[in-house]
Design an enzyme around this catalytic site. Sequence first.
Site, PDB file in Angstrom:
ATOM      1  N   TRP A 102      45.694  -8.721  51.298  1.00 27.92           N
ATOM      2  CA  TRP A 102      44.560  -8.891  50.384  1.00 27.92           C
ATOM      3  C   TRP A 102      44.270  -7.606  49.635  1.00 27.92           C
ATOM      4  O   TRP A 102      43.942  -7.639  48.437  1.00 27.92           O
ATOM      5  CB  TRP A 102      43.338  -9.434  51.114  1.00 27.92           C
ATOM      6  CG  TRP A 102      43.547 -10.868  51.475  1.00 27.92           C
ATOM      7  CD1 TRP A 102      43.674 -11.394  52.730  1.00 27.92           C
ATOM      8  CD2 TRP A 102      43.731 -11.970  50.571  1.00 27.92           C
ATOM      9  NE1 TRP A 102      43.915 -12.743  52.649  1.00 27.92           N
ATOM     10  CE2 TRP A 102      43.955 -13.127  51.356  1.00 27.92           C
ATOM     11  CE3 TRP A 102      43.735 -12.095  49.178  1.00 27.92           C
ATOM     12  CZ2 TRP A 102      44.175 -14.395  50.791  1.00 27.92           C
ATOM     13  CZ3 TRP A 102      43.950 -13.358  48.608  1.00 27.92           C
ATOM     14  CH2 TRP A 102      44.161 -14.481  49.408  1.00 27.92           C
ATOM     15  N   ASP A 172      35.730  -5.926  50.314  1.00 26.69           N
ATOM     16  CA  ASP A 172      36.073  -7.352  50.317  1.00 26.69           C
ATOM     17  C   ASP A 172      35.895  -7.857  51.742  1.00 26.69           C
ATOM     18  O   ASP A 172      36.780  -7.716  52.577  1.00 26.69           O
ATOM     19  CB  ASP A 172      37.517  -7.547  49.839  1.00 26.69           C
ATOM     20  CG  ASP A 172      37.979  -8.997  49.981  1.00 26.69           C
ATOM     21  OD1 ASP A 172      37.179  -9.846  50.405  1.00 26.69           O
ATOM     22  OD2 ASP A 172      39.161  -9.263  49.663  1.00 26.69           O
ATOM     23  N   LYS A 196      35.570 -18.825  54.560  1.00 24.16           N
ATOM     24  CA  LYS A 196      35.927 -18.359  55.901  1.00 24.16           C
ATOM     25  C   LYS A 196      34.705 -18.384  56.821  1.00 24.16           C
ATOM     26  O   LYS A 196      34.710 -19.065  57.823  1.00 24.16           O
ATOM     27  CB  LYS A 196      36.504 -16.948  55.841  1.00 24.16           C
ATOM     28  CG  LYS A 196      37.987 -16.904  55.507  1.00 24.16           C
ATOM     29  CD  LYS A 196      38.292 -16.642  54.077  1.00 24.16           C
ATOM     30  CE  LYS A 196      39.769 -16.777  53.773  1.00 24.16           C
ATOM     31  NZ  LYS A 196      40.201 -15.878  52.705  1.00 24.16           N
TER      32      LYS A 196
END
Length: 360
Positions: A102, A172, A196
């Site tokens: 990511w 993030d 999530k």
Amino acid sequence: MTRLFNFSAGPAMLPTAVIERAQQEMLDWNGSGMSVMEMSHRGKEYMSIASKAEQDLRDVMAIPDNYKVLFLQGGASMQFAAIPLNLLGDKTSADYINTGMWSKKAIAEAKRYCDVNLAADTSEGGFTTVPSQAELKLNPDAAYVHYTPNETIGGVEFDYIPETNGVPLIADMSSTILSRPIDVSKFAMIYAGAQKNIGPAGLCIVIIREDLLGHAAENTPAMLNYQTHADNDSMYNTPPTYSWYMAGLVFEWIKAQGGLNAMGVVNGRKAAKLYAAIDGSDFYANPVSKADRSWMNVPFTLADAGLDAAFLKGATEQGLITLKGHRSVGGMRASIYNAMPEEGVDALVAFMQDFARNNQ
Ligand SMILES: *Cc1c(COP(=O)(O)O)cnc(C)c1O
């Protein structure tokens, strides 16, 4: 009806109590004669849902008053571009810490807009550690420092908040937000895709300090400009109304569980049980250095990858689903976000021990 233990990395499990509440309110929200999905986002019913959700998130995370909370679309991935567009200001360079898949995506997008200084890069070790504070090569003239506190695919997680000496810190937190208490005031901006640990897909939450607004590049699209959304209480255009409502139900549920302190206690225990099962057997392995292991995403491999298919089949028969690892890592991955009950982890550990015994 049976609800299985779903270890998906995202979209992931939601608390059963939240889905039941949504079901109760599905046809007629609070005597309004409408489903939440059918409401105008500017009507008084929906406005009350939206503002309560924001207030509950502020309470749960203890978000200081000088931060805006934005409810946006486009996922975390959209922020990879919005961040440089909004936050470079008159600078030309930003620091990024590369700890996994990511981070890499955020970096690739940022490179379209600025010089990226890799303040640290753990790719050579196969993304199995996080850099220490002393290893960070921070540029004091960077517009901001971006990092990924929890790498959802590699299962590595920072056990500290980087000190950036006044340079705005951006995180993030897609796969770790709400997993335990954090000090929001240490960050200039936190963002997280909802699917999530917050709610259904389609929503991305951005928590941003007010002084960072208003410096977007001239050509920033209105929809990517955080100022636009801050000025309009995230209703510049139609927001993802149902996902926002569902997120609000999750925030209420977290409050009812005892807030982030209570979530942190349970999450710490769930992760400890699963890592103990992995480390306690030659049959399973996790490559991440112990201090840097994720509480939320636990990848593990079997000593004999030839048994992977049998493991997944046996797990599914026990109601333990979506354990196949990310295609880039292989093996297994158990994502154990807030909504995964501790009994789900207990059941996984019991299955792992049985499977090892029967296949040793
Ligand atoms: C899932 C994830 C993303 C991507 O989220 P989208 O909402 O699908 O764009 C970004 N960063 C992290 C850490 C993630 O786990």
